[in-house]
Design a protein around this motif. Structure first.
Motif, PDB file in Angstrom:
ATOM      1  N   LYS A 364      -0.048  -1.027   0.274  1.00  0.00           N
ATOM      2  CA  LYS A 364       1.259  -1.243   0.143  1.00  0.00           C
ATOM      3  C   LYS A 364       1.940  -2.480  -0.132  1.00  0.00           C
ATOM      4  CE  LYS A 364       5.046   0.634   3.338  1.00  0.00           C
ATOM      5  NZ  LYS A 364       5.261   1.112   4.867  1.00  0.00           N
ATOM      6  N   GLU A 365       1.114  -3.662   0.176  1.00  0.00           N
ATOM      7  CA  GLU A 365       1.445  -4.942  -0.117  1.00  0.00           C
ATOM      8  C   GLU A 365       1.243  -5.157  -1.759  1.00  0.00           C
ATOM      9  OE1 GLU A 365      -0.021  -9.558   0.798  1.00  0.00           O
ATOM     10  OE2 GLU A 365      -1.076  -7.792   1.798  1.00  0.00           O
ATOM     11  N   LEU A 366       0.013  -4.716  -2.182  1.00  0.00           N
ATOM     12  CA  LEU A 366      -0.275  -4.825  -3.501  1.00  0.00           C
ATOM     13  C   LEU A 366       0.898  -4.374  -4.377  1.00  0.00           C
ATOM     14  CD1 LEU A 366      -4.119  -4.189  -3.640  1.00  0.00           C
ATOM     15  CD2 LEU A 366      -3.062  -6.274  -3.425  1.00  0.00           C
ATOM     16  N   LEU A 367       1.336  -2.958  -3.937  1.00  0.00           N
ATOM     17  CA  LEU A 367       2.304  -2.211  -4.800  1.00  0.00           C
ATOM     18  C   LEU A 367       3.609  -3.072  -4.856  1.00  0.00           C
ATOM     19  CD1 LEU A 367       1.812   1.304  -3.492  1.00  0.00           C
ATOM     20  CD2 LEU A 367       1.073   0.223  -5.629  1.00  0.00           C
ATOM     21  N   LYS A 368       3.855  -3.880  -3.945  1.00  0.00           N
ATOM     22  CA  LYS A 368       5.091  -4.753  -3.954  1.00  0.00           C
ATOM     23  C   LYS A 368       4.906  -6.391  -4.340  1.00  0.00           C
ATOM     24  CE  LYS A 368       6.981  -2.375   0.414  1.00  0.00           C
ATOM     25  NZ  LYS A 368       7.366  -2.530   1.976  1.00  0.00           N
ATOM     26  N   HIS A 369       3.856  -6.551  -4.641  1.00  0.00           N
ATOM     27  CA  HIS A 369       3.683  -8.052  -5.263  1.00  0.00           C
ATOM     28  C   HIS A 369       4.205  -8.169  -6.355  1.00  0.00           C
ATOM     29  CE1 HIS A 369       1.445 -11.419  -6.344  1.00  0.00           C
ATOM     30  NE2 HIS A 369       1.014 -11.666  -5.200  1.00  0.00           N
ATOM     31  N   ASP A 370       4.844  -9.214  -6.459  1.00  0.00           N
ATOM     32  CA  ASP A 370       5.471  -9.579  -8.047  1.00  0.00           C
ATOM     33  C   ASP A 370       5.074  -9.494  -9.042  1.00  0.00           C
ATOM     34  OD1 ASP A 370       7.860 -10.251  -6.297  1.00  0.00           O
ATOM     35  OD2 ASP A 370       7.651 -12.409  -6.431  1.00  0.00           O
ATOM     36  N   LYS A 371       3.600  -9.780  -9.051  1.00  0.00           N
ATOM     37  CA  LYS A 371       2.810  -9.580 -10.349  1.00  0.00           C
ATOM     38  C   LYS A 371       2.328  -8.315 -10.708  1.00  0.00           C
ATOM     39  CE  LYS A 371       0.673 -14.195  -9.544  1.00  0.00           C
ATOM     40  NZ  LYS A 371      -0.571 -14.963  -9.361  1.00  0.00           N
ATOM     41  N   LEU A 372       2.325  -7.473  -9.750  1.00  0.00           N
ATOM     42  CA  LEU A 372       1.989  -5.974 -10.000  1.00  0.00           C
ATOM     43  C   LEU A 372       3.001  -4.975 -10.095  1.00  0.00           C
ATOM     44  CD1 LEU A 372      -1.100  -5.967  -7.615  1.00  0.00           C
ATOM     45  CD2 LEU A 372      -1.243  -6.519  -9.974  1.00  0.00           C
ATOM     46  N   ARG A 373       4.430  -5.464  -9.904  1.00  0.00           N
ATOM     47  CA  ARG A 373       5.377  -4.589  -9.717  1.00  0.00           C
ATOM     48  C   ARG A 373       5.488  -3.744 -11.214  1.00  0.00           C
ATOM     49  NH1 ARG A 373       9.266  -4.955  -5.978  1.00  0.00           N
ATOM     50  NH2 ARG A 373       9.304  -6.730  -4.393  1.00  0.00           N
ATOM     51  N   LYS A 374       5.170  -4.376 -12.273  1.00  0.00           N
ATOM     52  CA  LYS A 374       5.340  -3.481 -13.510  1.00  0.00           C
ATOM     53  C   LYS A 374       4.360  -2.395 -13.688  1.00  0.00           C
ATOM     54  CE  LYS A 374       2.798  -6.950 -16.199  1.00  0.00           C
ATOM     55  NZ  LYS A 374       3.037  -7.740 -17.606  1.00  0.00           N
ATOM     56  N   LEU A 375       3.225  -2.622 -12.619  1.00  0.00           N
ATOM     57  CA  LEU A 375       2.313  -1.611 -12.861  1.00  0.00           C
ATOM     58  C   LEU A 375       2.551  -0.232 -12.178  1.00  0.00           C
ATOM     59  CD1 LEU A 375      -1.034  -3.394 -12.303  1.00  0.00           C
ATOM     60  CD2 LEU A 375       0.168  -2.928 -14.580  1.00  0.00           C
ATOM     61  N   LYS A 376       2.032   0.939 -12.537  1.00  0.00           N
ATOM     62  CA  LYS A 376       2.324   2.070 -11.915  1.00  0.00           C
ATOM     63  C   LYS A 376       1.575   2.268 -10.755  1.00  0.00           C
ATOM     64  CE  LYS A 376       3.073   4.763 -16.113  1.00  0.00           C
ATOM     65  NZ  LYS A 376       2.684   5.819 -17.080  1.00  0.00           N
ATOM     66  N   PRO A 377       2.261   2.743  -9.604  1.00  0.00           N
ATOM     67  CA  PRO A 377       1.048   2.899  -8.296  1.00  0.00           C
ATOM     68  C   PRO A 377      -0.456   3.344  -8.645  1.00  0.00           C
ATOM     69  CG  PRO A 377       3.393   3.585  -7.828  1.00  0.00           C
ATOM     70  CD  PRO A 377       3.336   3.429  -9.429  1.00  0.00           C
ATOM     71  N   GLN A 378      -0.080   4.415  -9.611  1.00  0.00           N
ATOM     72  CA  GLN A 378      -1.554   5.008  -9.643  1.00  0.00           C
ATOM     73  C   GLN A 378      -2.567   4.126 -10.480  1.00  0.00           C
ATOM     74  OE1 GLN A 378      -2.393   8.173  -8.627  1.00  0.00           O
ATOM     75  NE2 GLN A 378      -4.180   7.482  -9.209  1.00  0.00           N
ATOM     76  N   ASP A 379      -1.965   3.115 -11.132  1.00  0.00           N
ATOM     77  CA  ASP A 379      -2.678   2.024 -11.890  1.00  0.00           C
ATOM     78  C   ASP A 379      -3.507   1.358 -10.802  1.00  0.00           C
ATOM     79  OD1 ASP A 379      -1.942   2.825 -14.616  1.00  0.00           O
ATOM     80  OD2 ASP A 379      -0.546   1.411 -14.526  1.00  0.00           O
ATOM     81  N   VAL A 380      -2.734   0.832  -9.704  1.00  0.00           N
ATOM     82  CA  VAL A 380      -3.377   0.183  -8.806  1.00  0.00           C
ATOM     83  C   VAL A 380      -4.304   0.779  -8.078  1.00  0.00           C
ATOM     84  CG1 VAL A 380      -2.779  -1.129  -6.517  1.00  0.00           C
ATOM     85  CG2 VAL A 380      -0.977  -1.201  -8.411  1.00  0.00           C
ATOM     86  N   VAL A 381      -3.990   2.120  -7.705  1.00  0.00           N
ATOM     87  CA  VAL A 381      -5.184   2.948  -7.015  1.00  0.00           C
ATOM     88  C   VAL A 381      -6.258   3.126  -7.864  1.00  0.00           C
ATOM     89  CG1 VAL A 381      -5.521   5.422  -6.479  1.00  0.00           C
ATOM     90  CG2 VAL A 381      -3.493   4.068  -5.585  1.00  0.00           C
ATOM     91  N   ASP A 382      -6.258   3.402  -9.221  1.00  0.00           N
ATOM     92  CA  ASP A 382      -7.216   3.531  -9.914  1.00  0.00           C
ATOM     93  C   ASP A 382      -8.202   2.177  -9.963  1.00  0.00           C
ATOM     94  OD1 ASP A 382      -6.437   6.149 -10.554  1.00  0.00           O
ATOM     95  OD2 ASP A 382      -5.522   5.518 -12.541  1.00  0.00           O
ATOM     96  N   TYR A 383      -7.537   1.093 -10.334  1.00  0.00           N
ATOM     97  CA  TYR A 383      -8.354  -0.091 -10.213  1.00  0.00           C
ATOM     98  C   TYR A 383      -9.032  -0.340  -9.163  1.00  0.00           C
ATOM     99  CZ  TYR A 383      -6.860  -0.559 -15.177  1.00  0.00           C
ATOM    100  OH  TYR A 383      -6.540  -0.398 -16.681  1.00  0.00           O
TER     101      TYR A 383
END
Length: 526
Positions: A364-383
């Motif tokens: 949840k923190e990663l999804l809100k991080h300024d550097k990762l905001r442009k990524l889709k939530p599924q991208d974060v989960v996938d990586y």
């Protein structure tokens, strides 16, 4: 029949640690397959055939759960109990046969029943006993983890194993000491190949495999090839054999095995996508990748997670890197070779996970991080799935004081053992709930650090004095480095890298006490 039931006991089993057996990894594997992970925070866990007991002891030390294990080899049970005595974790280890263990009256219902490899090396009778244990003692919703050698990948190797077994029985192996017998069996098979064998000529993979055998540890070869029972089966046969235990296949504990893009080419992905039945689809995937080893997760009564609950379960997870970011490659090794990940996503996630000295971070923190905001939530989960599947990250937990003390005690034992042996290649992290792979030199750096030696010069001196006292030298490219100056140069480079990258990570993993020890780092992930 002897107490060993034909299992090779003359040489000790290897001291392996298997991260996919960690309850946190089993939970994650279920989640990756949209199955509700019904494991409590303090699971009741059983390992059948624990070998040297490295995995079960590290899991027990780093967990609030209750751990049970059975391995009929008393020498291995003695070795495993040394680790248990060091950590004083909640663990019970027995040198019972599976039949004896199944008849115990004090067994609880288990949340996890796990067995690594042993399924391939035991008799049909013992496989039925294990199935019965799972049927009776795995609670509804519980997880069974079973890893095993499988077809079709092992098919070309079956004749090699037969030749080695024949040598053991009829070729002088019975009159030899264990190591001599293994050497003789490998040499015997090699001589047949050199004698113009059409089998090896027509099966180049078998010849390649035979060449590789000469480079593998003899203890491993003994337990892999020289047992009286050597059982290979297709995935579909395994599923049928577990029907009586009321188990349903969920997925692989090795996360990358379940990602088609990492295992199959475009034609294979297209072909598999057209197969509707899950058992047929998984069997076909084995043929496409020529799989030799499976790490299957079965659940007794799996419950699928609806989309929103599935998403919320992912967002609640916390992850931590387990490898210094400098050592994480840009390409991930997998079934189809190497896959290069797009830097604009992959590098950003690595950078964020490395922030704040590798502090564990909630999804949840990663999804809100300024550097990762442009990524889709599924991208974060996938990586995160890819990094974890490749062994560079892991789910993280907030450990209790009891768990932290158990880990400290076991790690002290491991470090003292590093002064006389190189057989343990992991230390235990209360943050990941399991083992973290460390080289012998890194263990020596950790030991020196625990004695207050923090500077690079002090670390170098500590390791060199250790090597010199044993009249040992470092090895580079397979050759011993004789020069003292060259040894010091190598140690110094490793020490500087350890201080800059390794130590901060080990502090985040709570393998090394950080100057600001406490739960503040994990609390920040809340």
């Amino acid at each position: 029949m002897a107490w060993s039931y034909g299992y090779f006991t003359e040489l000790n089993y290897t001291h392996g640690y298997y991260p996919e057996m960690n309850p946190a990894m089993l939970r994650l594997a279920c989640l990756c397959n949209a199955v509700e992970p019904q494991l409590p925070d303090a699971p009741s866990y059983l390992e059948l055939g624990f070998g040297q007991g490295v995995t079960i002891n590290m899991l027990a030390a780093a967990s609030s759960g209750s751990y049970w294990g059975a391995d009929f080899n008393p020498a291995q049970t003695v070795e495993a109990r040394k680790l248990a005595d060091a950590s004083r974790a909640d663990i019970r280890l027995f040198d019972d046969s599976f039949e004896e263990f199944a008849s115990r009256k004090d067994l609880p219902d288990f949340d996890v029943i796990a067995l690594h490899g042993i399924w391939s090396w035991i008799s049909e009778k013992n496989r039925k006993i294990i199935t019965d244990i799972i049927r009776r003692k795995l609670r509804p919703g519980g997880i069974a983890y079973i890893s095993y050698n499988c077809l079709p990948g092992w098919a070309p190797v079956i004749p090699i194993r037969q030749l080695m077994s024949l040598y053991q029985d009829y070729g002088g192996g019975k009159m030899s000491r264990p190591i001599e017998m293994i050497e003789g069996a490998v040499q015997f098979a090699g001589e047949i190949a050199k004698a113009g064998s059409f089998y090896f000529r027509d099966n180049p993979f078998a010849r390649h495999h035979l060449d590789q055998l000469t480079k593998q540890g003899r203890n491993y070869l003994a337990h892999e090839y020289m047992n009286a029972d050597w059982h290979l089966e297709h995935f579909s046969d395994m599923v049928r054999s577990l029907d009586d235990a009321k188990l349903t296949y969920v997925g692989s504990a090795r996360l990358l095995d379940g990602i088609d893009a990492f295992q199959l080419n475009e034609e294979g992905i297209k072909f598999v996508s057209q197969i509707g039945h899950p058992i047929m689809r998984e069997t076909v995937r084995d043929y496409l990748v020529n799989r030799r080893f499976r790490t299957d997760i079965f659940v007794k009564g799996p419950q699928m997670l609806p989309g929103r609950e599935h998403r919320d379960a992912w967002h609640a997870l916390t992850f931590v890197l387990t490898t210094p970011s400098i050592d994480i490659p840009k390409k991930i090794s997998c079934g189809r070779g190497e896959v290069e990940l797009p830097a604009e996503k992959y590098d950003l996630i690595l950078e964020v996970l490395s922030d704040d000295d590798y502090r564990p971070k909630r999804v949840k923190e990663l999804l809100k991080h300024d550097k990762l905001r442009k990524l889709k939530p599924q991208d974060v989960v996938d990586y995160l799935t890819i990094l974890t599947g490749a062994g560079f990250a892991a789910p993280a937990q907030i450990p209790s004081e009891k768990v932290k003390e158990q880990c400290r005690a076991l790690n002290r034992h491991i470090l003292q053992r590093a002064l006389v042996s190189m057989d343990l290649h992991h230390m235990v992290s209360p943050v990941t709930g399991g083992g973290i792979g460390l080289t012998h030199m890194t263990q020596l750096f950790v030991l020196a650090s625990s004695e207050g030696k923090a500077s690079a010069a002090a670390l170098v001196s500590y390791v060199w004095d250790f090597l010199d006292s044993l009249d040992e030298r470092l090895v580079r490219d397979g050759k011993k480095i004789e020069s003292k100056d060259e040894n010091l140069k190598e140690i110094r480079a490793s020490a500087n890298k350890f201080r800059k990258f390794g130590r901060p990570l080990l502090e985040a993993l709570q393998i090394i006490e950080s100057p600001s020890a406490g739960d503040s780092s994990m609390a920040a992930a809340e």
